[in-house]
Design a protein around this motif. Structure first.
Motif, PDB file in Angstrom:
ATOM      1  N   PRO A  66      41.537  44.196  46.090  1.00 44.98           N
ATOM      2  CA  PRO A  66      42.890  44.752  45.959  1.00 44.98           C
ATOM      3  C   PRO A  66      43.685  43.957  44.927  1.00 44.98           C
ATOM      4  CG  PRO A  66      42.293  44.516  48.268  1.00 44.98           C
ATOM      5  CD  PRO A  66      41.229  43.814  47.468  1.00 44.98           C
ATOM      6  N   VAL A  67      44.420  44.643  44.073  1.00 45.88           N
ATOM      7  CA  VAL A  67      45.178  43.996  42.999  1.00 45.88           C
ATOM      8  C   VAL A  67      46.102  42.922  43.550  1.00 45.88           C
ATOM      9  CG1 VAL A  67      46.958  44.370  41.242  1.00 45.88           C
ATOM     10  CG2 VAL A  67      45.013  45.928  41.396  1.00 45.88           C
ATOM     11  N   GLN A  68      46.785  43.191  44.661  1.00 47.08           N
ATOM     12  CA  GLN A  68      47.738  42.210  45.195  1.00 47.08           C
ATOM     13  C   GLN A  68      47.056  40.934  45.681  1.00 47.08           C
ATOM     14  OE1 GLN A  68      49.620  44.363  48.432  1.00 47.08           O
ATOM     15  NE2 GLN A  68      48.598  43.105  49.914  1.00 47.08           N
ATOM     16  N   GLN A  69      45.761  40.965  45.907  1.00 46.67           N
ATOM     17  CA  GLN A  69      45.034  39.777  46.355  1.00 46.67           C
ATOM     18  C   GLN A  69      44.368  39.015  45.214  1.00 46.67           C
ATOM     19  OE1 GLN A  69      42.296  40.822  49.483  1.00 46.67           O
ATOM     20  NE2 GLN A  69      43.896  41.750  50.735  1.00 46.67           N
ATOM     21  N   CYS A  70      44.420  39.542  43.991  1.00 48.04           N
ATOM     22  CA  CYS A  70      43.778  38.888  42.849  1.00 48.04           C
ATOM     23  C   CYS A  70      44.517  37.605  42.482  1.00 48.04           C
ATOM     24  CB  CYS A  70      43.740  39.826  41.647  1.00 48.04           C
ATOM     25  SG  CYS A  70      42.675  41.254  41.871  1.00 48.04           S
ATOM     26  N   GLN A  71      43.758  36.564  42.249  1.00 49.18           N
ATOM     27  CA  GLN A  71      44.321  35.266  41.892  1.00 49.18           C
ATOM     28  C   GLN A  71      44.240  35.037  40.391  1.00 49.18           C
ATOM     29  OE1 GLN A  71      45.722  33.177  44.235  1.00 49.18           O
ATOM     30  NE2 GLN A  71      45.366  34.893  45.631  1.00 49.18           N
ATOM     31  N   ASP A  72      45.152  34.233  39.861  1.00 50.59           N
ATOM     32  CA  ASP A  72      45.181  33.890  38.446  1.00 50.59           C
ATOM     33  C   ASP A  72      43.866  33.238  38.027  1.00 50.59           C
ATOM     34  OD1 ASP A  72      46.316  33.623  35.897  1.00 50.59           O
ATOM     35  OD2 ASP A  72      47.074  31.627  36.337  1.00 50.59           O
ATOM     36  N   ARG A  73      43.326  33.674  36.911  1.00 46.05           N
ATOM     37  CA  ARG A  73      42.106  33.164  36.281  1.00 46.05           C
ATOM     38  C   ARG A  73      40.814  33.518  37.017  1.00 46.05           C
ATOM     39  NH1 ARG A  73      44.714  27.375  35.157  1.00 46.05           N
ATOM     40  NH2 ARG A  73      46.252  28.055  33.678  1.00 46.05           N
ATOM     41  N   VAL A  95      47.964  46.546  37.741  1.00 52.03           N
ATOM     42  CA  VAL A  95      47.487  45.573  36.762  1.00 52.03           C
ATOM     43  C   VAL A  95      47.470  46.274  35.413  1.00 52.03           C
ATOM     44  CG1 VAL A  95      45.047  46.104  37.214  1.00 52.03           C
ATOM     45  CG2 VAL A  95      45.653  43.932  36.153  1.00 52.03           C
ATOM     46  N   LYS A  96      47.913  45.558  34.385  1.00 53.63           N
ATOM     47  CA  LYS A  96      47.881  46.098  33.031  1.00 53.63           C
ATOM     48  C   LYS A  96      46.536  45.718  32.417  1.00 53.63           C
ATOM     49  CE  LYS A  96      51.591  46.404  30.624  1.00 53.63           C
ATOM     50  NZ  LYS A  96      51.762  47.843  30.525  1.00 53.63           N
ATOM     51  N   LEU A  97      45.835  46.717  31.902  1.00 55.03           N
ATOM     52  CA  LEU A  97      44.574  46.509  31.200  1.00 55.03           C
ATOM     53  C   LEU A  97      44.875  46.593  29.713  1.00 55.03           C
ATOM     54  CD1 LEU A  97      42.370  48.949  33.322  1.00 55.03           C
ATOM     55  CD2 LEU A  97      42.751  46.500  33.709  1.00 55.03           C
ATOM     56  N   ILE A  98      44.497  45.572  28.944  1.00 55.00           N
ATOM     57  CA  ILE A  98      44.785  45.554  27.512  1.00 55.00           C
ATOM     58  C   ILE A  98      43.483  45.347  26.753  1.00 55.00           C
ATOM     59  CG2 ILE A  98      46.005  44.383  25.631  1.00 55.00           C
ATOM     60  CD1 ILE A  98      48.138  43.566  27.654  1.00 55.00           C
ATOM     61  N   GLY A 121      37.091  41.911  34.804  1.00 53.11           N
ATOM     62  CA  GLY A 121      37.492  40.913  33.818  1.00 53.11           C
ATOM     63  C   GLY A 121      38.221  39.755  34.470  1.00 53.11           C
ATOM     64  N   ARG A 122      38.758  38.884  33.638  1.00 54.79           N
ATOM     65  CA  ARG A 122      39.475  37.695  34.099  1.00 54.79           C
ATOM     66  C   ARG A 122      40.944  38.036  34.287  1.00 54.79           C
ATOM     67  NH1 ARG A 122      37.036  33.431  35.792  1.00 54.79           N
ATOM     68  NH2 ARG A 122      35.488  33.727  34.174  1.00 54.79           N
ATOM     69  N   MET A 123      41.445  37.836  35.494  1.00 57.12           N
ATOM     70  CA  MET A 123      42.838  38.157  35.825  1.00 57.12           C
ATOM     71  C   MET A 123      43.765  37.083  35.264  1.00 57.12           C
ATOM     72  SD  MET A 123      44.929  40.260  37.354  1.00 57.12           S
ATOM     73  CE  MET A 123      43.910  41.255  38.416  1.00 57.12           C
ATOM     74  N   SER A 124      44.858  37.521  34.679  1.00 58.83           N
ATOM     75  CA  SER A 124      45.895  36.626  34.196  1.00 58.83           C
ATOM     76  C   SER A 124      47.185  37.013  34.906  1.00 58.83           C
ATOM     77  CB  SER A 124      46.048  36.773  32.677  1.00 58.83           C
ATOM     78  OG  SER A 124      47.102  35.971  32.211  1.00 58.83           O
ATOM     79  N   CYS A 125      47.763  36.065  35.636  1.00 66.37           N
ATOM     80  CA  CYS A 125      48.986  36.333  36.386  1.00 66.37           C
ATOM     81  C   CYS A 125      50.132  35.510  35.809  1.00 66.37           C
ATOM     82  CB  CYS A 125      48.820  35.970  37.861  1.00 66.37           C
ATOM     83  SG  CYS A 125      47.502  36.853  38.696  1.00 66.37           S
ATOM     84  N   CYS A 126      51.272  36.169  35.631  1.00 73.12           N
ATOM     85  CA  CYS A 126      52.482  35.495  35.176  1.00 73.12           C
ATOM     86  C   CYS A 126      53.618  36.048  36.021  1.00 73.12           C
ATOM     87  CB  CYS A 126      52.712  35.742  33.697  1.00 73.12           C
ATOM     88  SG  CYS A 126      54.152  34.879  33.051  1.00 73.12           S
ATOM     89  N   GLY A 127      54.057  35.289  36.985  1.00 74.36           N
ATOM     90  CA  GLY A 127      55.054  35.789  37.927  1.00 74.36           C
ATOM     91  C   GLY A 127      54.437  36.893  38.762  1.00 74.36           C
ATOM     92  N   THR A 128      55.057  38.049  38.750  1.00 71.68           N
ATOM     93  CA  THR A 128      54.525  39.180  39.508  1.00 71.68           C
ATOM     94  C   THR A 128      53.655  40.094  38.644  1.00 71.68           C
ATOM     95  OG1 THR A 128      56.507  40.485  39.077  1.00 71.68           O
ATOM     96  CG2 THR A 128      56.464  39.195  41.121  1.00 71.68           C
TER      97      THR A 128
END
Length: 126
Positions: A40-47, A80-83, A103-110
Motif C-alpha cells: 500500500p502506498v501509505q505504508q511505503c518507506q523512503d528509499r 504516488v507520482k511516477l516520473i 522502483g525506489r520510493m522517494s518521500c518528501c513530507g507527505t
C-alpha cells in the motif's frame, strides 16, 4: 451449521450504504492492490524498493523544454507520482490505466515519488 452472515456482514453492508462513492472506489482500489501483492502506498518507506499497484488518475506532460512524463497513481490508500525522465510519452498509459510499478520510493513530507519505475500495464480504460 455455518452461516454466511455474522456481526461483520451487517457492518460491511451498512458501510456500503453510507460510504461516499469516492470511499467505495478507494476501497476497491485497495482490495485490487492487495490481491496483486503490492505494498500500500501509505505504508511505503523512503528509499525502499517497492512494488505498487493502482490506477493512473492524472497524466502530465510538461512543456517541450522539459523531457519527462509524470503520472499520479492511486491505490486507494494514497497517491504516488511516477516520473519517467527522458521521455515525452509512454504508449498505453493514460488516465484510468491500471498498472503495477516497481522502483525506489522517494518521500518528501507527505509527497511520494518513484523515478523511472519499471511498470506493467494491468488494464486499460475502454
Amino acid at each position: 451449521m455455518g452461516s454466511t452472515s455474522g456481526p461483520g456482514t451487517l457492518a460491511r453492508w451498512m458501510r456500503r450504504l453510507t460510504a461516499s462513492n469516492d470511499q467505495l472506489l478507494a476501497d476497491e482500489r485497495q482490495l485490487a492492490a492487495e490481491k496483486a501483492g503490492a505494498t500500500p502506498v501509505q505504508q511505503c518507506q523512503d528509499r525502499a524498493l517497492v512494488s505498487v499497484s493502482g490506477t493512473i488518475t492524472a497524466l502530465t506532460v510538461p512543456p517541450k523544454d522539459v523531457v519527462r512524463v509524470e503520472a499520479d497513481l492511486d491505490d486507494g490508500s494514497g497517491q504516488v507520482k511516477l516520473i519517467w525522465m527522458g521521455r515525452r510519452e509512454i504508449r498505453g498509459i493514460t488516465a484510468g490505466t491500471a498498472l503495477r510499478a516497481t522502483g525506489r520510493m522517494s518521500c518528501c513530507g507527505t509527497s511520494r515519488v518513484i523515478y523511472n519505475p519499471s511498470y506493467e500495464i494491468i488494464n486499460t480504460p475502454n
